[in-house]
Design a protein around this motif. Structure first.
Motif, PDB file in Angstrom:
ATOM      1  N   GLY A   1       0.792  -1.356  -0.201  1.00  0.00           N
ATOM      2  CA  GLY A   1      -0.108  -0.380   0.285  1.00  0.00           C
ATOM      3  C   GLY A   1       1.033   0.799  -0.208  1.00  0.00           C
ATOM      4  N   ALA A   2       0.001   2.458  -0.565  1.00  0.00           N
ATOM      5  CA  ALA A   2       0.872   3.496  -0.895  1.00  0.00           C
ATOM      6  C   ALA A   2       1.040   3.976   0.503  1.00  0.00           C
ATOM      7  CB  ALA A   2       0.570   4.641  -1.579  1.00  0.00           C
ATOM      8  N   PRO A   3       1.570   4.812   1.458  1.00  0.00           N
ATOM      9  CA  PRO A   3       1.643   5.441   2.662  1.00  0.00           C
ATOM     10  C   PRO A   3       0.598   7.109   2.248  1.00  0.00           C
ATOM     11  CG  PRO A   3       3.328   6.460   1.784  1.00  0.00           C
ATOM     12  CD  PRO A   3       2.716   4.956   1.237  1.00  0.00           C
ATOM     13  N   ARG A   4       0.089   7.356   3.106  1.00  0.00           N
ATOM     14  CA  ARG A   4      -0.581   9.029   2.872  1.00  0.00           C
ATOM     15  C   ARG A   4       0.119  10.279   2.608  1.00  0.00           C
ATOM     16  NH1 ARG A   4      -4.046  12.885   4.513  1.00  0.00           N
ATOM     17  NH2 ARG A   4      -2.995  14.330   5.645  1.00  0.00           N
ATOM     18  N   ALA A   5      -0.053  10.814   1.865  1.00  0.00           N
ATOM     19  CA  ALA A   5       0.526  11.688   1.496  1.00  0.00           C
ATOM     20  C   ALA A   5       0.497  13.317   2.111  1.00  0.00           C
ATOM     21  CB  ALA A   5       0.469  12.358   0.211  1.00  0.00           C
ATOM     22  N   THR A   6       1.456  14.097   2.352  1.00  0.00           N
ATOM     23  CA  THR A   6       1.236  15.564   2.861  1.00  0.00           C
ATOM     24  C   THR A   6       1.654  16.236   1.645  1.00  0.00           C
ATOM     25  OG1 THR A   6       3.728  15.446   3.045  1.00  0.00           O
ATOM     26  CG2 THR A   6       2.394  14.851   4.810  1.00  0.00           C
TER      27      THR A   6
ATOM     28  N   SER B   1       0.281   7.426  -4.391  1.00  0.00           N
ATOM     29  CA  SER B   1       0.090   8.290  -2.511  1.00  0.00           C
ATOM     30  C   SER B   1      -0.757   9.933  -2.903  1.00  0.00           C
ATOM     31  CB  SER B   1       1.252   8.824  -2.018  1.00  0.00           C
ATOM     32  OG  SER B   1       1.926   7.867  -0.985  1.00  0.00           O
ATOM     33  N   ILE B   2       0.280  10.216  -4.016  1.00  0.00           N
ATOM     34  CA  ILE B   2      -0.281  11.777  -4.920  1.00  0.00           C
ATOM     35  C   ILE B   2      -1.571  11.491  -5.328  1.00  0.00           C
ATOM     36  CG2 ILE B   2       0.108  13.490  -6.201  1.00  0.00           C
ATOM     37  CD1 ILE B   2       3.173  13.150  -5.320  1.00  0.00           C
TER      38      ILE B   2
END
Ligand SMILES: [Zn+2]
Length: 499
Positions: free
Chosen positions: A439-444, A481-482
């Motif tokens: 899974g892709a982490p949450r983007a800031t 993520s983006i």
């Protein structure tokens, strides 16, 4: 104290003469009487504190909630080196004292930009809840005592409840003036907590101050309580100020406290959230070869990427145990070459914790001029100017095999991105990492800016390594993520985001 004497006495009798034994017994009895007197005094003071905070109402308390708005000061984690950031926090701690359950909510920042943290211990298990990703993670590290990151210690009433359970063990250690009034000193150690010393006002019975040993030898964390209030006959300080190592750390701007509230829905996880997979176990130091001459090494939250340039090694990632990581890489590569360069991502204390080791390894520091002071301070040894190689916007090393870009965000005014050209691998700190296997982490928002920066530099990154994780993310993860970026939203029913 008494136990220690008893042991000494037993061994002494076995090895020495009778008259010495009698003298020793006399001293023991004398000291025991003194200790008993002190213990009686401790119990008296504990009783006066309980009475002052509400007596029966306090001892029969079932639950409490404290909602604090605080200002805290961030040392070693500011956005600019040499400055101290101020942060607005809103926290809510709900304690079910009967069933040992706790819920912790934290909103960090202001209404325009905030992050949310939500943890609870439901009596059986610790949970970490991510409202943006709509996931719940079972976390064995979260307990009744620490789910709120010890925020409850900011409430004097919570300390008095701990003291109440330690009435028999509390020690009276004399008196001390505090704010010009005489206070009794009580020391106790509640299970799972460090030793605490309370200053109890002899006149009012209120706790004026709590002290706890700081991790720096000889220093203390000091919790100052003032502005006494009462609700339903139970008392609490309306204001708390915390200092540590002689620096201000946190102070209360406003506080709301509820006692014996309805906690029916406080310790349940939100419906419809997915259970997050367990994180990868990074507890063991490991070195891996990522590509030709490129190695990743690390454990827990500290990782570095090393490149064998032919003549020497260069690395990015300055967490402590840098030496162990370097040794593991040399062993894996079966070569012995010096570490010529270390790219220092940014000036935050955790990322500088390996500077002393880098200095001892003889490495030169690739950094920006603004961070030289912080690196020198962290290394704690004399470092001549020629040990620093500064970049302005960008720099290239080892015949272009290693490229460095300076990236600015609210996290750090200068955060260096390291690009290993041949492997198309980017190493970053505090920007893009995951401890989950998939899974892709949450983007800031900063990650979107990173993307623009990479495009601008012409870097076609295929893999992303990070200071805080041993998982190497892919370009697909980065784009995912983006693409799924959403600004932080206030969870339903959370008044504290709006206050
Ligand atoms: Zn940082």
């Amino acid at each position: 104290m008494r136990t220690r004497f008893k042991n000494a006495e037993t061994s002494y009798i076995a090895t020495s003469k009778t008259n010495f034994t009698l003298v020793f017994l006399f001293i023991t009895i004398f000291l025991t009487m003194g200790a008993a007197k002190a213990d009686e005094k401790a119990k008296q003071v504990v009783d006066s504190v309980i009475l002052a905070y509400g007596g029966d109402k306090l001892t029969k308390l079932k639950s409490l909630r404290v909602v604090d708005k605080t200002q805290s000061f961030s040392y070693g984690q500011s956005s600019m080196a040499g400055d101290i950031d101020n942060e607005l926090n809103q926290t809510s701690v709900t304690l079910d004292l009967q069933n040992q359950r706790i819920e912790y909510r934290r909103v960090r920042g202001d209404k325009a930009h905030f992050t949310i943290e939500h943890q609870l211990f439901d009596g059986n298990q610790g949970l970490s809840i991510d409202h943006s990703m709509r996931t719940v993670e079972q976390n064995k590290g979260i307990t009744y005592l620490n789910a709120d990151r010890n925020q409850h210690l900011n409430l004097d009433t919570a300390l008095v409840l701990l003291l109440l359970k330690q009435r028999e063990q509390a020690q009276y250690t004399g008196t001390q003036y505090y704010r010009g009034e005489l206070h009794d000193k009580l020391s106790f150690q509640a299970e799972g907590y460090p030793k605490m010393t309370l200053l109890v006002n002899q006149h009012s019975g209120y706790v004026g101050k709590m002290m706890q040993a700081h991790w720096l030898a000889g220093q203390f964390f000091n919790y100052h309580f003032s502005d006494m209030q009462q609700t339903k006959g139970i008392y609490y300080a309306g204001h708390t100020y915390v200092s540590g190592d002689n620096k201000p750390l946190e102070l209360t701007v406003s506080r709301k406290v509820e006692f014996n509230l309805d906690t029916t829905h406080s310790f349940t996880q939100p419906a419809g959230y997915a259970v997050k997979e367990q994180p990868i176990d990074f507890s063991q130091l490991k070195a891996t070869k990522l590509a030709d001459n490129i190695y990743l090494a690390g454990s827990n939250w500290g990782f570095s990427v090393f490149i064998d340039t032919g003549e020497y090694f260069a690395a990015a990632g300055g967490y402590f145990q840098l030496t162990q990581r370097f040794e593991a890489v040399k062993k894996l590569a079966n070569v012995d070459k010096p570490l010529k360069y270390l790219v220092v991502s940014h000036h935050h204390s955790d990322h500088l914790s390996g500077m002393k080791e880098a200095a001892a390894l003889g490495a030169s520091f690739i950094t920006v001029k603004e961070h030289i002071g912080a690196i020198r301070e962290s290394a704690g040894v004399e470092l001549p100017d020629n040990r620093f190689v500064t970049i302005d916007e960008k720099g290239a090393f080892a015949d272009g095999k290693l490229q460095v870009l300076d990236f600015a965000s609210s996290h750090s005014n200068h955060n260096l991105l390291t690009y290993f050209t041949d492997a198309k691998l980017l190493f970053s700190a505090d920007l893009f990492a995951s401890h989950q296997a998939t899974g892709a982490p949450r983007a800031t928002k900063a990650l979107i800016d990173v993307k623009a920066k990479l495009v601008d530099a012409g870097f076609k990154v295929s893999h992303f390594a990070a200071a805080h994780s041993g998982r190497v993310l892919t370009a697909a993860d980065f784009h995912q993520s983006i693409a799924s970026f959403t600004p932080q939203v206030c969870p339903k029913g959370w008044q504290i985001c709006h206050d």
